[in-house]
Design a protein around this motif. Structure first.
Motif: not given
Length: 498
Positions: A47, A50-51, A142-143, A164
């Protein structure tokens, strides 16, 4: 079955975030070196890779949001920004020599347990197949970005993206921007883009409780103390842990304690938002803590900006040039940013996991995700989950929970390794009893006070949170109790105890 010499198992880990990397480090330390880490992206980080939206940072203190076995003494701030956390993960990969074990650009599409060999065959989108005795899923909760289905969105001629998957090539300067959602990511990026945009329409379905963030840079003196006095670093981390852990009392047993926090949030809103209409809409009508409590020092000042409109009417549709709300008003936009969170309750999706007798994990979880201690699932031998059902937290660091799971998984592998070619499957009655106790303990907590949140699945069952202290979870996962499992030989199919 006769006990034989201990062997080292082969292991596949899906994901290279904090769960996958930490698990691999501990497996190597325990002597399990036949490892393969499968990563869907071209780089590690989960995460935190990604974020990358503006202002992305952790809401758990830096010294606690890191492995206990790999302290970092030079965090720049009390709450680390995204790039620094991603760098920490990359540092751990390098220090512990994990590069040779990682296979990048390998998005896992399916995994099937073979009872004839007691092994897992894992397939990827590129057409490759990997096999191992043990499969560890470290995909996290949270992906998978959640993008709402809005009528007409495909007609919009402007630019759209999810927080994201932030598009850094798109310049927001001078643009009319619509942000849908007011959750954890919006709290961080909206204040960072408000100064640049010409107009910002913020679409809010429900308000969030927001309290001040006790963030600041660490001083050179503090860095020297952390570096030269390891006990000081450990004591500082322990103090953070104890402070955070005490919050569990308010969430689970003494909900009235949260009223003080709510009053603080209301005071902040009244002090920093001058527009009475906005102020009215940004104070939630549900009990604080029922949804995730957010921390920020610049959210309310951003809301107060005259060129930011807070819109609480529902969205009817999107057309070519903007958004139409349920009151019939059309609001033009050059860009739409979704700050709508993740599909947190869809564990392991979209991977097709097939266990004993061809049973799919999605079918086994048709009535909600369930796992023994959040780690093992009946009917899916030699499969272990990290950050699985009911292991998330609202009060402390998930890394503490992950490290508890690392120990439990290694304990299970050590037990399994004593019996060549065997497999272990958690007993259905143990799993059922455990999950029932967890759900009972969730009853009466603040998360059970009636609001809708991402903690709940479609049926309203809380499949996300651990309903107590993290140290009680650590005690429960300190080592495997083999009585909770059945061991069986290849092809036996009858759960032959060994």
């Amino acid at each position: 079955m006769k006990r034989r010499n201990q062997r080292k198992l082969s292991v596949i880990i899906i994901g290279t975030g904090f769960g996958g990397i930490g698990m691999a480090i501990q497996l190597k330390r325990a002597g399990y070196t036949d490892l393969t880490l499968l990563e869907k992206a071209p780089k590690a980080g989960g995460t935190w890779r990604d974020n990358t939206y503006p202002g992305a940072a952790c809401d758990v203190q830096s010294h606690l949001y890191s492995y206990s076995f790999e302290p970092k003494h030079d965090w720049t701030r009390k709450f680390a920004p995204q790039a620094e956390i991603e760098g920490y993960i990359e540092h751990c990969i390098t220090k512990y020599g994990l590069q040779p074990y990682i296979r990048f650009n390998q998005a896992v599409t399916g995994a099937r347990f073979d009872a004839a060999t007691n092994s897992w065959a894992v397939t990827t989108a590129s057409g490759d197949t990997y096999t191992a005795n043990v499969l560890i899923a470290a995909t996290g909760q949270l992906n998978r970005p959640a993008v709402p289905s809005i009528a007409g969105i495909e007609r919009f001629t402007g630019h759209t993206f999810h927080s994201a998957t932030w598009d850094h090539d798109f310049d927001l300067s001078g643009k009319r921007v619509a942000v849908i959602g007011t959750g954890a990511s919006a709290i961080q990026f909206v204040p960072n883009i408000v100064p640049a945009v010409a107009k910002l329409d913020l679409y809010q379905r429900s308000a969030a409780w927001v309290v001040p963030k006790s963030d600041r840079p660490f001083t050179p003196l503090e860095h020297n103390l952390f570096q030269k006095m390891p006990l000081w670093d450990r004591a500082y981390r322990a103090l953070i842990y104890v402070k955070n852990e005490s919050r569990a009392l308010a969430f689970t047993r003494f909900r009235k304690l949260l009223d003080f926090v709510a009053r603080q949030a209301v005071k902040e809103a009244k002090a920093k938002v001058s527009d009475p209409t906005k102020r009215q809409h940004i104070i939630p009508d549900y009990q604080i803590g029922c949804k995730r409590i957010l921390i920020s020092n610049d959210w309310y000042p951003a809301i107060d900006q005259p060129h930011l409109d807070l819109i609480t009417d529902g969205i009817s549709e999107v057309d070519e040039t903007g958004i139409v709300t349920t009151d019939g008003q059309h609001r033009p936009a050059d860009a739409i940013i979704f700050a709508t969170g993740f599909r947190a309750s869809e564990y392991l999706s979209p991977i097709t996991i097939t266990g004993l007798d061809g049973v799919l994990l999605n079918d086994a979880w048709a009535n909600g995700a369930k796992a023994f201690k959040g780690i093992t699932v009946n009917g899916f031998p030699n499969l272990f989950m990290l950050y699985g059902p009911n292991t998330n937290l609202a009060h402390n660091s998930i890394l503490y929970m992950l490290e508890s799971q690392f120990s439990y998984v290694i304990s299970a592998l050590n037990a399994l390794a004593k019996y060549p070619n065997s497999a272990i499957d958690v007993r259905e009655d143990r799993q059922t009893r455990y999950c029932s106790v967890v759900q009972e303990r969730l009853g009466g907590t603040v998360w059970d006070s009636g609001c809708q949140s991402w903690y709940l699945d479609e049926s309203g069952r809380n499949t996300a949170l651990w309903p107590g202290f993290t140290f009680s979870y650590r005690f429960a996962t300190r080592s495997i109790d083999t009585a909770d499992y059945r061991f069986f030989t290849p092809g036996s199919g009858n759960g032959l105890k060994v």
